[in-house]
Design a protein around this motif. Structure first.
Motif, PDB file in Angstrom:
ATOM      1  N   GLU A  33      -8.264   0.320   9.835  1.00  0.00           N
ATOM      2  CA  GLU A  33      -7.696  -0.151   8.575  1.00  0.00           C
ATOM      3  C   GLU A  33      -6.301  -0.735   8.751  1.00  0.00           C
ATOM      4  O   GLU A  33      -5.936  -1.730   8.120  1.00  0.00           O
ATOM      5  CB  GLU A  33      -7.638   1.013   7.576  1.00  0.00           C
ATOM      6  CG  GLU A  33      -7.092   0.640   6.205  1.00  0.00           C
ATOM      7  CD  GLU A  33      -6.993   1.838   5.287  1.00  0.00           C
ATOM      8  OE1 GLU A  33      -5.905   2.428   5.182  1.00  0.00           O
ATOM      9  OE2 GLU A  33      -8.023   2.189   4.672  1.00  0.00           O
ATOM     10  N   SER A  52      -3.016  -6.112   0.687  1.00  0.00           N
ATOM     11  CA  SER A  52      -3.416  -4.715   0.499  1.00  0.00           C
ATOM     12  C   SER A  52      -4.741  -4.417   1.180  1.00  0.00           C
ATOM     13  O   SER A  52      -5.610  -5.292   1.300  1.00  0.00           O
ATOM     14  CB  SER A  52      -3.543  -4.389  -1.000  1.00  0.00           C
ATOM     15  OG  SER A  52      -3.952  -3.047  -1.191  1.00  0.00           O
ATOM     16  N   THR A  53      -4.877  -3.164   1.608  1.00  0.00           N
ATOM     17  CA  THR A  53      -6.158  -2.672   2.115  1.00  0.00           C
ATOM     18  C   THR A  53      -6.858  -1.828   1.045  1.00  0.00           C
ATOM     19  O   THR A  53      -7.899  -1.224   1.315  1.00  0.00           O
ATOM     20  CB  THR A  53      -5.960  -1.816   3.374  1.00  0.00           C
ATOM     21  OG1 THR A  53      -5.143  -0.680   3.039  1.00  0.00           O
ATOM     22  CG2 THR A  53      -5.293  -2.609   4.486  1.00  0.00           C
ATOM     23  N   ARG A  54      -6.283  -1.795  -0.180  1.00  0.00           N
ATOM     24  CA  ARG A  54      -6.818  -0.924  -1.244  1.00  0.00           C
ATOM     25  C   ARG A  54      -7.133  -1.700  -2.517  1.00  0.00           C
ATOM     26  O   ARG A  54      -8.272  -1.878  -2.897  1.00  0.00           O
ATOM     27  CB  ARG A  54      -5.821   0.197  -1.526  1.00  0.00           C
ATOM     28  CG  ARG A  54      -5.571   1.077  -0.297  1.00  0.00           C
ATOM     29  CD  ARG A  54      -4.413   2.022  -0.492  1.00  0.00           C
ATOM     30  NE  ARG A  54      -4.056   2.677   0.764  1.00  0.00           N
ATOM     31  CZ  ARG A  54      -2.980   3.414   0.945  1.00  0.00           C
ATOM     32  NH1 ARG A  54      -2.121   3.620  -0.052  1.00  0.00           N
ATOM     33  NH2 ARG A  54      -2.736   3.959   2.132  1.00  0.00           N
ATOM     34  N   ARG A  55      -6.080  -2.187  -3.205  1.00  0.00           N
ATOM     35  CA  ARG A  55      -6.300  -2.932  -4.442  1.00  0.00           C
ATOM     36  C   ARG A  55      -5.102  -3.829  -4.710  1.00  0.00           C
ATOM     37  O   ARG A  55      -3.984  -3.553  -4.259  1.00  0.00           O
ATOM     38  CB  ARG A  55      -6.518  -1.991  -5.631  1.00  0.00           C
ATOM     39  CG  ARG A  55      -5.362  -1.071  -5.912  1.00  0.00           C
ATOM     40  CD  ARG A  55      -5.742  -0.035  -6.976  1.00  0.00           C
ATOM     41  NE  ARG A  55      -6.031  -0.658  -8.245  1.00  0.00           N
ATOM     42  CZ  ARG A  55      -5.111  -0.897  -9.186  1.00  0.00           C
ATOM     43  NH1 ARG A  55      -3.834  -0.568  -8.967  1.00  0.00           N
ATOM     44  NH2 ARG A  55      -5.446  -1.444 -10.323  1.00  0.00           N
ATOM     45  N   ASP A  94       0.790  -1.225   0.000  1.00  0.00           N
ATOM     46  CA  ASP A  94       0.000   0.000   0.000  1.00  0.00           C
ATOM     47  C   ASP A  94       0.824   1.278   0.000  1.00  0.00           C
ATOM     48  O   ASP A  94       0.269   2.370   0.012  1.00  0.00           O
ATOM     49  CB  ASP A  94      -0.963   0.009   1.195  1.00  0.00           C
ATOM     50  CG  ASP A  94      -2.128  -0.958   1.000  1.00  0.00           C
ATOM     51  OD1 ASP A  94      -2.332  -1.405  -0.139  1.00  0.00           O
ATOM     52  OD2 ASP A  94      -2.816  -1.270   1.992  1.00  0.00           O
TER      53      ASP A  94
END
Length: 464
Positions: free
Chosen positions: A284, A245-248, A223
């Motif tokens: 998160e 990942s915490t996004r993509r 990230d």
């Protein structure tokens, strides 16, 4: 203890007799080495002598007699300049390393296939390390937990094929461990920290990369740009890399969506865990920590059902988003381990209506990066040496008071929370080192906890 037999019969210099240093001296001695130890603190020298370790002033030593120098991770190796003991060793052509390196060499000698999981990252490594150990223990593994968290690595039981070592590694420890090659290496993230010891971000990130660059399997948070580069470098070397990942994700790995952790495979995105209603894993940042721990557990053969069960019994770590208790609708959170702005950001993201206690010995960059979260803060209570500069940064955006001490800050924040008649969070998340008022963040966090527990009407529910 793990006796260090790889230096049997050799004379070894050791500088730094703190907890891990003394343990290292005893492990070397137990393994048959002749150790001469030194520390700037006479009390530490006396303690070592009382335990049978020979001490001497290494400034006056004949360095030609030493095969190596074991350096405490708290002692500068390169920046801001090498410690005098490191200079003496280099001038004499003596190799320098730390206790993690000694463990790695002993493992290579007596049990090269022993499961060894090593974890690093600027933030979150302690929680991730503890969570991995917890999941594996619940699954029936014989787990040894230590390193930069809790127990010095050489005080753990020796490596064996039936025992798993789960070890947190700081950048200082990695820098002193050239043969570090874990079975599973975990790297979480990189953000500015310890630049006084590493000089530049490039140096700092390169040291973090070493832990996963020599691992059999790497689990890497992707990230931030530095960590994405680390993952790409490992892939280029042919290492088996699992991104988190915490996004993509650009491909397979472990991805978080709110409180859910998904295993992204060729068959699609499969839910493997739900962090809802687990106070020890709120936020998160803890979703990333949990996803990395789950990736390790999968690699070790733990089932999704067993992982979920273990997550629900994880109590979390002291001083990191630790729920201390409640008074009515006010929650008190001990986040004393947040010693930089990046770490404090994780706490500010996780709560609203915050009464924020911050300050101490400021690190580079201060709290300017936290401006996006200022609207969530109802009032700030400034303590320690950074008070004036932090007050200037907060300006008119956040009401603030110079509480000066933690005692006054807790008293004032509790009083203000009671007057709000609305849910609130009194958050100790200093974004600073503690050294101006406390010996370390643990002492600071323990003091906060005791202050809160002494408040009238407190319900001291851990993990609140």
């Amino acid at each position: 203890m793990t006796p260090v037999t790889t230096f049997a019969g050799q004379t070894v210099a050791l500088f730094g007799l703190g907890g891990s240093g003394l343990a290292t001296a005893l492990a070397l001695k137990e393994g048959g080495a002749y150790v001469i130890a030194c520390d700037d603190n006479p009390a530490k020298m006396a303690e070592a002598e009382a335990k049978g370790v020979e001490t001497a002033d290494l400034r006056k030593a004949d360095w030609s007699r030493f095969s190596s120098l074991v350096l405490s991770p708290g002692v500068p190796l390169t920046h801001p300049e090498p410690h005098w003991s490191a200079k003496s060793a280099k001038d004499a052509g003596v190799e320098i390393f730390g206790d993690i390196e000694l463990f790695c060499r002993e493992r290579a000698k007596i049990a090269p296939k022993a499961p060894f999981i090593a974890i690093t990252g600027t933030n979150g490594k302690s929680t991730t390390t503890a969570l991995i150990a917890h999941i594996l223990r619940q699954a029936g593994y014989d787990v040894q937990l230590g390193g930069n968290i809790g127990t010095a690595i050489l005080l753990l039981q020796p490596p064996s094929d039936s025992r798993v070592h789960v070890v947190e590694c700081s950048s200082f420890q990695i820098d002193l461990a050239p043969s570090l090659a874990p079975t599973i290496g975990v790297h979480l993230n990189v953000s500015p920290d310890h630049l006084d010891r590493h000089g530049t971000m490039e140096n700092y990130a390169a040291i973090k990369e070493r832990l996963v660059a020599q691992s059999e399997k790497a689990i890497v948070g992707v990230d931030d740009a530095w960590s994405r580069s680390i993952a790409e470098a490992c892939i280029a070397k042919g290492i088996d890399v699992t991104p988190v990942s915490t996004r993509r994700l650009n491909g397979f790995g472990f991805l978080t969506e709110g409180p859910r952790v998904l295993h992204v495979t060729s068959s699609g995105s499969i839910p493997v865990a739900d962090l809802s209603d687990i106070p020890s894993l709120r936020g998160e940042h803890n979703a990333q920590n949990a996803a990395a721990a789950i990736a390790v557990a999968f690699a070790m053969g733990v089932s999704a059902d067993d992982i979920q069960s273990s997550l629900r019994t994880f109590s979390g770590l002291p001083h990191r988003m630790e729920g201390v208790g409640r008074i009515g609708a006010t929650l008190f959170i001990n986040d004393s381990k947040a010693t930089n702005a990046d770490s404090t950001e994780k706490a500010l993201k996780s709560f609203d209506n915050i009464l924020w206690i911050l300050g101490g010995k400021q690190k580079e960059g201060g709290i300017t990066s936290l401006r996006p979260y200022f609207p969530k803060i109802r009032k700030a209570y400034l303590i320690g040496a950074a008070s004036d500069e932090f007050a200037a940064t907060l300006g008119d955006d956040v009401p603030s008071v110079r509480a000066t001490t933690l005692d006054r800050a807790v008293e004032q924040a509790a009083r203000d929370a009671a007057a709000m008649n609305a849910p609130a969070v009194v958050l100790l998340s200093p974004a600073c080192a503690s050294y101006d008022q406390f010996p370390n963040y643990e002492v600071r966090g323990n003091h906060f906890r005791e202050l809160v527990k002494a408040l009238p009407g407190i319900n001291p529910t851990m993990g609140a």
